[in-house]
Design an enzyme around this catalytic site. Structure first.
Site, PDB file in Angstrom:
ATOM      1  N   TRP A  11      -2.796  -2.957  -1.493  1.00  0.00           N
ATOM      2  CA  TRP A  11      -2.397  -4.355  -1.662  1.00  0.00           C
ATOM      3  C   TRP A  11      -3.246  -5.121  -0.654  1.00  0.00           C
ATOM      4  O   TRP A  11      -3.090  -4.951   0.547  1.00  0.00           O
ATOM      5  CB  TRP A  11      -0.903  -4.504  -1.376  1.00  0.00           C
ATOM      6  N   GLU A  17      18.566 -18.980  -2.551  1.00  0.00           N
ATOM      7  CA  GLU A  17      18.168 -17.772  -3.275  1.00  0.00           C
ATOM      8  C   GLU A  17      17.753 -18.131  -4.712  1.00  0.00           C
ATOM      9  O   GLU A  17      16.774 -17.587  -5.236  1.00  0.00           O
ATOM     10  CB  GLU A  17      19.326 -16.761  -3.261  1.00  0.00           C
ATOM     11  N   GLU A  42       9.248 -17.538  -7.049  1.00  0.00           N
ATOM     12  CA  GLU A  42       8.428 -16.325  -6.957  1.00  0.00           C
ATOM     13  C   GLU A  42       8.032 -15.760  -8.310  1.00  0.00           C
ATOM     14  O   GLU A  42       6.967 -15.159  -8.431  1.00  0.00           O
ATOM     15  CB  GLU A  42       9.053 -15.259  -6.048  1.00  0.00           C
ATOM     16  N   CYS A  61       0.823  -1.217   0.000  1.00  0.00           N
ATOM     17  CA  CYS A  61       0.000   0.000   0.000  1.00  0.00           C
ATOM     18  C   CYS A  61       0.855   1.265   0.000  1.00  0.00           C
ATOM     19  O   CYS A  61       1.929   1.300   0.590  1.00  0.00           O
ATOM     20  CB  CYS A  61      -0.891   0.031   1.228  1.00  0.00           C
ATOM     21  N   ARG A  92       5.894  -0.887  -5.987  1.00  0.00           N
ATOM     22  CA  ARG A  92       5.842  -1.648  -4.743  1.00  0.00           C
ATOM     23  C   ARG A  92       4.776  -2.728  -4.788  1.00  0.00           C
ATOM     24  O   ARG A  92       4.733  -3.590  -3.912  1.00  0.00           O
ATOM     25  CB  ARG A  92       5.543  -0.699  -3.574  1.00  0.00           C
ATOM     26  N   LYS A 148       6.356  -5.454  -3.610  1.00  0.00           N
ATOM     27  CA  LYS A 148       7.782  -5.149  -3.548  1.00  0.00           C
ATOM     28  C   LYS A 148       8.225  -4.822  -2.140  1.00  0.00           C
ATOM     29  O   LYS A 148       9.253  -5.279  -1.669  1.00  0.00           O
ATOM     30  CB  LYS A 148       8.089  -3.972  -4.490  1.00  0.00           C
ATOM     31  N   ASN A 191      -2.560   2.598   5.446  1.00  0.00           N
ATOM     32  CA  ASN A 191      -1.594   1.506   5.254  1.00  0.00           C
ATOM     33  C   ASN A 191      -1.441   0.800   6.592  1.00  0.00           C
ATOM     34  O   ASN A 191      -1.366   1.465   7.630  1.00  0.00           O
ATOM     35  CB  ASN A 191      -0.208   2.041   4.878  1.00  0.00           C
ATOM     36  N   GLY A 192      -1.317  -0.515   6.561  1.00  0.00           N
ATOM     37  CA  GLY A 192      -1.114  -1.250   7.814  1.00  0.00           C
ATOM     38  C   GLY A 192      -2.269  -2.207   8.067  1.00  0.00           C
ATOM     39  O   GLY A 192      -3.082  -2.481   7.178  1.00  0.00           O
ATOM     40  N   HIS A 214      19.328 -37.339   3.299  1.00  0.00           N
ATOM     41  CA  HIS A 214      18.508 -37.392   4.513  1.00  0.00           C
ATOM     42  C   HIS A 214      17.033 -37.120   4.212  1.00  0.00           C
ATOM     43  O   HIS A 214      16.271 -36.837   5.128  1.00  0.00           O
ATOM     44  CB  HIS A 214      19.041 -36.389   5.545  1.00  0.00           C
ATOM     45  N   LYS A 230      14.097 -17.323  -6.211  1.00  0.00           N
ATOM     46  CA  LYS A 230      13.883 -16.552  -7.450  1.00  0.00           C
ATOM     47  C   LYS A 230      12.976 -17.327  -8.396  1.00  0.00           C
ATOM     48  O   LYS A 230      12.043 -16.772  -8.962  1.00  0.00           O
ATOM     49  CB  LYS A 230      15.218 -16.281  -8.168  1.00  0.00           C
TER      50      LYS A 230
HETATM   51  O1  M6R Z   1      13.079  -4.810   1.352  1.00  0.00           O
HETATM   52  P1  M6R Z   1      13.599  -6.059   2.029  1.00  0.00           P
HETATM   53  O2  M6R Z   1      14.943  -6.455   1.557  1.00  0.00           O
HETATM   54  O3  M6R Z   1      13.514  -5.963   3.517  1.00  0.00           O
HETATM   55  O4  M6R Z   1      12.588  -7.192   1.574  1.00  0.00           O
HETATM   56  C1  M6R Z   1      12.691  -8.487   2.090  1.00  0.00           C
HETATM   57  C2  M6R Z   1      11.905  -9.462   1.263  1.00  0.00           C
HETATM   58  O5  M6R Z   1      10.538  -9.114   1.265  1.00  0.00           O
HETATM   59  C3  M6R Z   1      12.390  -9.546  -0.182  1.00  0.00           C
HETATM   60  O6  M6R Z   1      13.747  -9.852  -0.253  1.00  0.00           O
HETATM   61  C4  M6R Z   1      11.589 -10.616  -0.954  1.00  0.00           C
HETATM   62  O7  M6R Z   1      11.877 -11.880  -0.459  1.00  0.00           O
HETATM   63  C5  M6R Z   1      11.898 -10.527  -2.447  1.00  0.00           C
HETATM   64  N1  M6R Z   1      10.677 -10.564  -3.212  1.00  0.00           N
HETATM   65  C6  M6R Z   1      12.743 -11.631  -2.941  1.00  0.00           C
HETATM   66  O8  M6R Z   1      13.021 -11.529  -4.302  1.00  0.00           O
END
Ligand code: M6R
Length: 640
Positions: free
Chosen positions: A85, A513, A520, A2, A27, A635, A120-121, A536, A517
């Site tokens: 959002w 990571e 997501e 938001c 965002r 974002k 927001n929140g 395991h 990637k």
């Molecule tokens: O802004 P931040 O680095 O604190 O955000 C943390 C995560 O929300 C962020 O890294 C998220 O996992 C990404 N979408 C990963 O690509």
């Protein structure tokens, strides 16, 4: 996530509101809207015929809202706007902000709005408040937690909007940043924050009263003003034509010394896509530049590297000298950066290091230690869980805090004792890429500073590490040139539904990571594992339908990793290996190898992650997903 923009001026502010929303679009949001007060004269247009609060909302993009507003000829000198959002209630026009209150009673729907509000929140006690307000005759139009605030303010209003907002916020549990308009006060805008960010922007005018702005992120005001007041927890701000007043949680007015006006650099954010198809692709290819910028000016390893963000005077020497342990708190990709750093901090600086997911740390009982340096890592600097974890650590008496953050004006930078601001530039793609590699560079600097403080960094080592860091941008260029080979891998992956990523040592978080990637943005189920853990459990999943990616640098664990890869091949698994040139792993039946251009030693995680970013990107493109705005994700995660 938001976003809020608000303005009080003498000329039309609708353009400023829409432009602010556009700046916050990256965002992530699923609906947007604005409300303006047409009860005040416009300096540059005739007095509107329809007065009072008017609202426009859309579940499409901000551009659609803009077209709607233009078609309606909406102009006004006071207004609020929002990108939503969804948390409570589906993405739909009736749940989009602003929410209004028309007062209580069965005929409310026929009345003009008395209060308009954006939020927001998350309000945790919204159900109890909703029941109470319904019992008093308020009719709800949405399923949101936010609408209760509008009705609550209406129920408490007695001619003074600030007093009503103050009384209402005293009854809210949870996190909020709000901006509120009232029908009876056309040139007044009241904001309040607790747990969600909010800033005040001070405009300029050649003659007449100065306009004032409100935003959830200073970036929304880029091009409008660079004079910003950062509101603190519990603050309320009362904005009227040509004047503003900040009031603290205790109701006392706060002067300029308590809430100073800061001039922030907002204009240089490059948000043009250029020749790229997506922001994620652009941001992957920007990494050599982002690393060079992040390391610019680093001539030697000195504590002051973490001292230099100009908010308060710092004491880096003392902090590093008093550090016996490191506790890293972060979420998502930033958490994985912390996991890589743990290997560096323990092996190079010999500082015991714990890395914790912020949302877990904030709620568990833990044993505080005043000689622990708390390190938060965040691209945005506004992630609610990471901020809450930081504040939790501080409340436990851990006062030595440091952040590695990409946004110099963020709450994280303001609230930490020390900071290293990475210079990745604005990151728009939801999938974090250049923020990650620049975080790793900053974390490596932190490792070296702590190693030095512990007497474990010789002048030769310092010079060697700095040489390697300076070479990173060039080394990354060579890795990016592997893209055509990665596209061939992506063609295989696009048809799969599951994938496994393996690594060992500091490349285990790189495997995590890589899996994050892929999942997501391509929606392929992917998991990262330390290769030694395969037998395991996860080995049971391995079939020819489950591609297995292995990160294979030529390090001390290479032979162990090779054995793990044999275990996969023996079960018919198909391997995709990112191998250093001198690993002697070669392509063959069920084994696809891409050779990294050079062996990079300690810093190799920074290079090995890049082909995994490209793999996720090209796989997602082939599957036709919305790469920059993957479903359900935002974002900047500013709610819990
Ligand atoms: O802004 P931040 O680095 O604190 O955000 C943390 C995560 O929300 C962020 O890294 C998220 O996992 C990404 N979408 C990963 O690509």
């Amino acid at each position: 996530m938001c976003g809020i923009v608000g303005a009080v001026g003498t000329t039309d502010v609708v353009g400023v509101l829409l432009q602010g929303l556009q700046r916050l679009e990256y965002r992530g949001y699923d609906s947007c809207g604005l409300a303006v007060h047409r009860g005040a004269p416009l300096a540059d247009a005739p007095w509107p015929s329809e007065r009072g609060l008017v609202r426009a909302r859309s579940t499409a993009r901000v551009a659609e809202l803009q077209a709607q507003v233009q078609a309606d000829g909406l102009r006004a000198a006071t207004g609020i706007a929002h990108t939503r959002w969804a948390t409570h209630g589906a993405p739909a026009v009736h749940n989009a902000h602003p929410h209004v209150s028309r007062g209580p009673g069965p005929d409310a729907a026929q009345r003009a709005p008395r209060v308009a509000l954006v939020h927001n929140g998350i309000i945790e006690n919204h159900e109890a408040l909703r029941a109470e307000l319904q019992a008093r005759g308020y009719v709800f139009e949405s399923q949101t937690d936010s609408e209760v605030i509008a009705h609550l303010i209406d129920s408490l209003y007695d001619g003074d909007l600030l007093a009503a907002v103050r009384a209402a916020t005293a009854r809210l549990h949870g996190a909020y940043a709000i901006a509120v308009l009232h029908h009876d006060e056309p040139q007044r805008l009241v904001g309040a924050r607790a747990g969600s960010p909010l800033v005040l922007g001070i405009g300029s005018a050649t003659d007449g009263p100065v306009p004032h702005y409100l935003a959830s992120d200073a970036l929304a005001l880029a091009g409008v003003t660079d004079r910003i007041v950062f509101l603190a927890e519990g603050d309320l701000v009362d904005m009227a034509l040509g004047r503003y007043r900040v009031v603290g949680a205790d109701g006392r007015a706060l002067d300029d010394a308590a809430r100073p006006v800061r001039v922030v650099e907002l204009g240089s954010q490059d948000v043009a896509l250029g020749p790229y198809r997506h922001y994620m692709q652009k941001e992957i290819f920007e990494q050599p530049r982002a690393l060079a910028d992040t390391l610019e000016g680093v001539e030697g390893i000195v504590p002051e590297l973490f001292d230099d963000h100009g908010i308060r005077s710092r004491a880096a020497w003392r902090v590093f000298g008093e550090t016996d342990r490191v506790l890293i708190l972060a979420c998502g990709t930033s958490y994985y950066a912390g996991c890589v750093a743990r290997y560096w901090l323990e092996s190079i600086a010999a500082v015991p290091t714990t890395v914790e997911i912020a949302s877990e740390y904030r709620y568990r009982d833990s044993v505080p230690d005043a000689r622990t340096l708390v390190v938060t890592i965040s691209q945005s600097g506004e992630t609610a869980d990471t901020l809450a974890a930081l504040r939790h650590a501080q409340s436990l008496g851990m006062s030595h805090t440091l952040t590695i953050c990409n946004v110099a004006t963020s709450a994280m930078v303001r609230e930490c004792e020390l900071a290293y601001v990475t210079r990745a530039g604005v990151e728009i793609g939801v999938a974090s890429t250049k923020a990650f590699t620049t975080q790793l560079a900053a974390l490596f600097l932190l490792t070296l500073v702590l190693a030095q403080a512990k007497g474990r960094l010789s002048a030769e080592d310092e010079a060697r590490h700095l040489r390697a860091m300076r070479h990173l941008p060039l080394a990354l260029q060579a890795v990016l040139a592997l893209e055509p080979q990665i596209i061939r891998w992506a063609e295989d992956f696009a048809a799969k539904e599951h994938a496994l990523f393996l690594g060992r040592g500091p490349h285990y978080p790189i495997a995590l990571e890589g899996a994050l990637k892929l999942k997501e943005i391509s929606y392929i189920h992917a998991e990262g594992y330390p290769a030694g853990e395969l037998k395991h459990g996860p080995l049971a999943l391995v079939t020819s339908a489950m591609p297995v990616v292995a990160v294979a640098p030529n390090d001390a664990l290479l032979d162990k990793l090779k054995s793990n890869l044999q275990e996969v091949r023996a079960r018919g698994g198909v391997l995709y290996v990112l191998a250093d040139a001198d690993t002697h792993i070669t392509s063959g039946e069920g084994l696809h190898v891409i050779r990294m251009p050079e062996h990079y030693g300690t810093l190799s995680p920074i290079l090995h992650v890049v082909p995994l970013q490209l793999l996720a990107y090209h796989t997602a493109c082939l599957r036709g997903t919305d790469v920059d705005k993957p479903r359900n994700l935002a974002k900047s995660v500013t709610v819990e």
